[in-house]
Design a protein around this motif. Structure first.
Motif, PDB file in Angstrom:
ATOM      1  N   THR A  29       0.817  -1.217   0.000  1.00 41.95           N
ATOM      2  CA  THR A  29       0.000   0.000   0.000  1.00 41.95           C
ATOM      3  C   THR A  29       0.848   1.264   0.000  1.00 41.95           C
ATOM      4  O   THR A  29       0.328   2.367   0.153  1.00 41.95           O
ATOM      5  N   TYR A  30       2.141   1.103  -0.162  1.00 40.02           N
ATOM      6  CA  TYR A  30       3.061   2.228  -0.154  1.00 40.02           C
ATOM      7  C   TYR A  30       3.294   2.754  -1.565  1.00 40.02           C
ATOM      8  O   TYR A  30       3.214   2.014  -2.550  1.00 40.02           O
ATOM      9  N   SER A  31       3.593   4.028  -1.647  1.00 40.66           N
ATOM     10  CA  SER A  31       4.121   4.579  -2.887  1.00 40.66           C
ATOM     11  C   SER A  31       5.600   4.232  -2.950  1.00 40.66           C
ATOM     12  O   SER A  31       6.320   4.358  -1.954  1.00 40.66           O
ATOM     13  N   MET A  32       6.022   3.782  -4.114  1.00 45.41           N
ATOM     14  CA  MET A  32       7.416   3.409  -4.317  1.00 45.41           C
ATOM     15  C   MET A  32       8.006   4.279  -5.421  1.00 45.41           C
ATOM     16  O   MET A  32       7.287   4.695  -6.343  1.00 45.41           O
ATOM     17  N   ALA A  33       9.288   4.541  -5.326  1.00 44.39           N
ATOM     18  CA  ALA A  33       9.904   5.414  -6.318  1.00 44.39           C
ATOM     19  C   ALA A  33      11.360   5.037  -6.538  1.00 44.39           C
ATOM     20  O   ALA A  33      11.981   4.364  -5.715  1.00 44.39           O
ATOM     21  N   TRP A  34      11.862   5.490  -7.659  1.00 46.10           N
ATOM     22  CA  TRP A  34      13.280   5.386  -7.972  1.00 46.10           C
ATOM     23  C   TRP A  34      13.840   6.801  -8.108  1.00 46.10           C
ATOM     24  O   TRP A  34      13.229   7.657  -8.761  1.00 46.10           O
ATOM     25  N   PHE A  35      14.994   7.000  -7.494  1.00 47.40           N
ATOM     26  CA  PHE A  35      15.748   8.231  -7.624  1.00 47.40           C
ATOM     27  C   PHE A  35      17.144   7.862  -8.099  1.00 47.40           C
ATOM     28  O   PHE A  35      17.576   6.717  -7.975  1.00 47.40           O
ATOM     29  N   ARG A  36      17.861   8.823  -8.613  1.00 46.85           N
ATOM     30  CA  ARG A  36      19.242   8.576  -9.016  1.00 46.85           C
ATOM     31  C   ARG A  36      20.108   9.777  -8.686  1.00 46.85           C
ATOM     32  O   ARG A  36      19.617  10.902  -8.590  1.00 46.85           O
ATOM     33  N   GLN A  37      21.370   9.502  -8.489  1.00 41.98           N
ATOM     34  CA  GLN A  37      22.314  10.567  -8.191  1.00 41.98           C
ATOM     35  C   GLN A  37      23.639  10.270  -8.871  1.00 41.98           C
ATOM     36  O   GLN A  37      24.247   9.219  -8.625  1.00 41.98           O
ATOM     37  N   ALA A  38      24.045  11.184  -9.713  1.00 42.17           N
ATOM     38  CA  ALA A  38      25.333  11.080 -10.387  1.00 42.17           C
ATOM     39  C   ALA A  38      26.367  11.853  -9.578  1.00 42.17           C
ATOM     40  O   ALA A  38      26.014  12.779  -8.827  1.00 42.17           O
ATOM     41  N   PRO A  39      27.634  11.507  -9.700  1.00 41.90           N
ATOM     42  CA  PRO A  39      28.680  12.212  -8.945  1.00 41.90           C
ATOM     43  C   PRO A  39      28.643  13.711  -9.201  1.00 41.90           C
ATOM     44  O   PRO A  39      28.578  14.153 -10.349  1.00 41.90           O
ATOM     45  N   GLY A  40      28.667  14.464  -8.116  1.00 39.40           N
ATOM     46  CA  GLY A  40      28.678  15.915  -8.235  1.00 39.40           C
ATOM     47  C   GLY A  40      27.347  16.543  -8.541  1.00 39.40           C
ATOM     48  O   GLY A  40      27.253  17.764  -8.717  1.00 39.40           O
ATOM     49  N   LYS A  41      26.305  15.729  -8.619  1.00 33.31           N
ATOM     50  CA  LYS A  41      24.973  16.250  -8.927  1.00 33.31           C
ATOM     51  C   LYS A  41      24.012  15.934  -7.795  1.00 33.31           C
ATOM     52  O   LYS A  41      24.239  15.038  -6.990  1.00 33.31           O
ATOM     53  N   GLU A  42      22.913  16.663  -7.771  1.00 26.68           N
ATOM     54  CA  GLU A  42      21.895  16.415  -6.767  1.00 26.68           C
ATOM     55  C   GLU A  42      21.082  15.175  -7.146  1.00 26.68           C
ATOM     56  O   GLU A  42      20.982  14.808  -8.302  1.00 26.68           O
TER      57      GLU A  42
END
Length: 120
Positions: A29-42
């Motif tokens: 019942t949760y919202s799930m997500a994918w995030f990403r972070q590259a070196p030196g970036k937010e």
């Protein structure tokens, strides 16, 4: 606990499927997500899926990435195709008990991430 898998080194144009296996509780019942972070970036939002199955995507991945979930397996997937070098990053999955969309600060559960590197 969220554990990602499936990252690796691929060439531009290739595909990868990331998985995020949850344990310790049901995230059906949760919202799930994918995030990403590259070196030196937010950190940036990639995609999310609500418990209803409603999905959303960042413009940069729309049409190339597909998020899905298997509640029976307590697992979320991110199918990535037509990968580009700019997709290279540490990909992390996150879970929230409320709909949080692209707002990373509202996700209370995070995995350690899996590295995706796309060579040109």
């Amino acid at each position: 606990q969220l554990v990602e898998a499936g990252g690796g080194l691929v060439q531009a144009g290739d595909s990868l499927r990331l998985s995020c296996a949850a344990s310790g509780r049901s995230f059906s019942t949760y919202s799930m997500a994918w995030f990403r972070q590259a070196p030196g970036k937010e950190r940036e939002f990639v995609s999310s899926i609500r418990w209803t199955g409603t999905t959303s995507y960042a413009d940069s991945v729309k049409g190339r990435f597909t998020i899905s979930r298997d509640n029976a397996k307590n697992t979320v997937y991110l199918q990535m195709s037509s990968l580009k070098p700019e997709d290279s990053a540490l990909y992390s999955c996150a879970a929230s008990s409320v709909y949080s969309g692209s707002r990373g600060s509202l996700y209370g559960y995070w995995g350690q991430g899996t590295q995706v590197t796309v060579s040109s």
